[in-house]
Every structure is written in C-alpha cells, then in structure tokens.
Design an enzyme around this catalytic site. Structure first.
Site, mmCIF file in Angstrom:
data_model
loop_
_atom_site.group_PDB
_atom_site.id
_atom_site.type_symbol
_atom_site.label_atom_id
_atom_site.label_comp_id
_atom_site.label_asym_id
_atom_site.label_seq_id
_atom_site.Cartn_x
_atom_site.Cartn_y
_atom_site.Cartn_z
ATOM 1 C CG HIS A 1 -1.762 2.805 1.330
ATOM 2 N ND1 HIS A 1 -1.858 2.185 2.548
ATOM 3 C CD2 HIS A 1 -0.718 3.660 1.431
ATOM 4 C CE1 HIS A 1 -0.922 2.650 3.365
ATOM 5 N NE2 HIS A 1 -0.222 3.544 2.703
ATOM 6 C CG ASN B 1 0.607 7.994 5.306
ATOM 7 O OD1 ASN B 1 1.545 8.762 5.483
ATOM 8 N ND2 ASN B 1 -0.269 7.736 6.254
ATOM 9 C CB CYS C 1 2.701 0.683 2.947
ATOM 10 S SG CYS C 1 3.218 2.279 3.631
ATOM 11 C CD GLN D 1 9.079 1.219 3.684
ATOM 12 O OE1 GLN D 1 9.327 1.127 4.879
ATOM 13 N NE2 GLN D 1 8.451 2.263 3.164
ATOM 14 C CD GLU E 1 -5.288 0.294 1.426
ATOM 15 O OE1 GLU E 1 -4.904 1.286 2.056
ATOM 16 O OE2 GLU E 1 -4.501 -0.456 0.833
#
Length: 366
Positions: free
Chosen positions: A334, A291, A249, A253, A336
């Site tokens: 993500h 997200n 995430c 970046q 996980e």
C-alpha cells in the site's frame, strides 16, 4: 466485563472479555504486526470477513477519531486484542474502540494470549474461528464441527465496493478509480495530485471505463481471492494496452492474472506496517504497509509479458510487476501508507508521469 470465547477450527479455545458488540461472529482469523494505526486497520475494507488479531499488546489507547478512517463502513467480522485501553487519551478522541465497534455491530475479545494465537496461525496457517456471543454457554465440540463444515463467503469485494459511480473533481489528469474495497488513502493521494477522479464499482466493464475517456485507470486494494471476481479480470484484459494502469494490492493481483500469471494463498498472509520491499529497478529498500492473504506465483510470470520490479525481503514473494509492452505497473503493498511508512508514495508520482508520457505520445500522433 462479559465473558466471550474465541474458538478455532482446530479445537483451540481462548477465554476472554467481550467488548464491542454482544453478538457473535464467524470469520478467518488473521493477525497484523502493525504497532500503530489500529483505526485504519479496523476500517480497511481488505479485512472484510476476517477476525483481526493485533499482535501489539495494547489497543485503543488513543481512541477513535473522525479523521483516520479508511472506509465509512466496517467490513471486518471481529477484533482480537491482548489489552483493551478503556480510557483513551488523545485530543482528537471522540469514542472508545469498544463504543465504536458496538455501534458498527462488530464483536471483540480482549484479555487472551495473542502471542499464542499468533504462533498457532503462523504454524498452521489462517484458520476459521468463531467469536461467541457475550456470556454465551458454549459447546466447543459442536462449534468446532460447524467451523470445519462451513464455507466462508467469497463475495467479499461485492460487500465492500460501491454500487454507483461518484466523482472526486480535480483539474489534472482524469483517472477512473475502480473500487474493489478502496482505502480512502488512495483517493487522498490522487486528490493531492489534482487528478479528476471518477470512482466506479468493481463490476464496471472495460467498455464503460474506456467510455469515460480516462488518462489512466487505478485499480484499488480489496479483500479475498482475486479469482473470485473473474469479471474484474476480464475488465482488466479489456483495458490493458489502451490506457495507463496502476494497481495496488488486489489491483496488482488482477493485473497479473489478466496478463496470464497465477495467484496462490499465503500461509498466513502479509499484514502490518513494517514489511521491507526491495525495488529491483533502483536497488532501494522501502518499508511498506501490507494487508493481503494472496500473492502472485513468481514462476508463472516468466510465461507472461510482465517483469518483476519488487520483491519482499522477508520471504522473496513478488511485490510488484510492470508490463514490458504497455504502460501498466502495480505493487502488492500500500504505497499510500495509511497507516504505516510513506516510503513508496512516489509511485503515485510515477503514475502521473506515465499518464503525461502517454498523452504526449498521443498528441504527437494526432
């Protein structure tokens, strides 16, 4: 029920019922398409400073329990739902969502048309909004002007990161996990693989990290614009080529920016538990939990030593890259999976394999 308003910077007004804290708040209004896992979404530090709208109509039906938090403290500014389940039913339930949010001083609004709100965000992009105090008399015109003028905080990572390192011991590979707003699911997956983990704050320097002699470095998820933490970009520049790195995430970046790529703000972000991503290395499609409000510009990657490994099938944006010269890889989603699909958990195994490979290389040169 007490009355509460959600007022957007474009002048749209939603009237609904207040739950959670009676206090008001200001934040960026976003939405998630996740159909389950509202507790994980609410406690995800990546939502720091945002007013989170659930597109799924009923929220709270299984309550809140001690096991499903992604962070101990809550960073998000507010919650917006269509229908509040006031009498949850689940054997693990210890509190209602309203009781929990009230204890954390987070306001919520329910009973509004979340489909209309979602369409507005999809059409105009994420907007600044205000949740009013419970039963507050409002001057809409004045609030709209205030929203247009206000600049939302940019120190979001600082708000959710730890301030002091701590260990999570294991007997396997030593991993320095940099906390930019880490979901506990990341720590859990590394623990399952018996990693010897040191969790460090977001502003830890490259020298400090390398001084811990890690077998690998994991860069966590986190909120906001990656360009707001230039010290983290410099840290990543300092460790690339010296230690295996896996980023998720915001970590993805930061690796991309440190390698010379550019980021941009998405119109309304990717948030939900059902985003299809194609692994270009295998041709396999995996459903992922996402997200984030920023992404990496695909064209800018051509000027770097990175290559694209994953793309989003919904809009073609970059979802993963790897370094062509050094043991570094990262993904925008993500792996996980909490909450959401677990299709991509194998990426943690790839990280372990990468560290093992590099250790063998070092031993052969010794």
């Amino acid at each position: 029920m007490k009355t509460r308003y959600l007022i957007l910077e474009d002048g749209t007004v939603f009237k609904g019922n207040a739950f959670g804290s009676d206090a008001g708040t200001i934040g960026e209004v976003i939405f998630t398409t996740a159909m389950t896992g509202y507790q994980e979404s609410i406690s995800d530090p990546s939502n720091c400073g945002q007013i989170l709208t659930f597109t799924y109509p009923m929220v709270g039906n299984y309550g809140i329990n001690p096991d499903d938090f992604e962070a101990i403290e809550i960073g998000l500014s507010g919650v917006v739902i269509r229908e509040l389940a006031e009498q949850p039913s689940n054997f693990r339930n210890t509190a209602t969502i309203s009781e929990f949010l009230n204890a954390k001083n987070v306001p919520g609004i329910e009973g509004i048309d979340t489909r209309k709100l979602t369409r507005i965000i999809r059409m105009h992009g994420s907007l600044k909004g205000r949740l009013t105090n419970a039963n507050e008399e409002v001057n809409v015109e004045q609030i709209v002007q205030e929203l247009k003028a206000i600049e939302l905080p940019k120190n979001l990572v600082e708000q959710v990161s730890i301030t002091r390192p701590y260990p999570s011991p294991g007997r396997g590979k030593r991993v320095v996990l940099v906390d930019f707003g880490m979901k506990h699911g990341i720590l859990r997956e590394l623990n399952k693989r018996d990693c010897d983990i040191i969790v460090v704050p977001y502003n830890t320097s490259a020298t400090e990290i390398l001084g811990m002699y890690p077998d690998g470095v994991m860069l966590s998820n986190g909120p906001g614009d990656p360009t707001d933490i230039p010290e983290a970009i410099e840290m990543v520049k300092g460790i690339i080529g010296k230690v295996p790195i896996f980023g998720v995430c915001l970590g993805h970046q930061l690796i991309s920016l440190a390698s010379g790529a550019k980021s941009f703000k998405l119109k309304f972000g990717h948030r939900g538990g059902n985003h299809p991503v194609k692994d270009l290395r295998t041709g396999r499609t995996e459903l992922t939990s996402q997200n984030h409000g920023y992404a990496i510009d695909a064209d800018s990657i051509a000027q770097t030593d990175l290559e694209i490994t994953h793309i989003a099938l919904n809009d073609g944006t970059v979802e993963g890259v790897r370094h062509t010269k050094f043991p570094v890889f990262c993904v925008q989603f993500h792996p996980e999976g909490s909450s959401g699909p677990e299709d991509s958990k194998h990426l943690f195994d790839e990280f372990i394999k990468l560290m093992n490979t590099e250790s063998k290389k070092e031993n052969s040169h010794a």
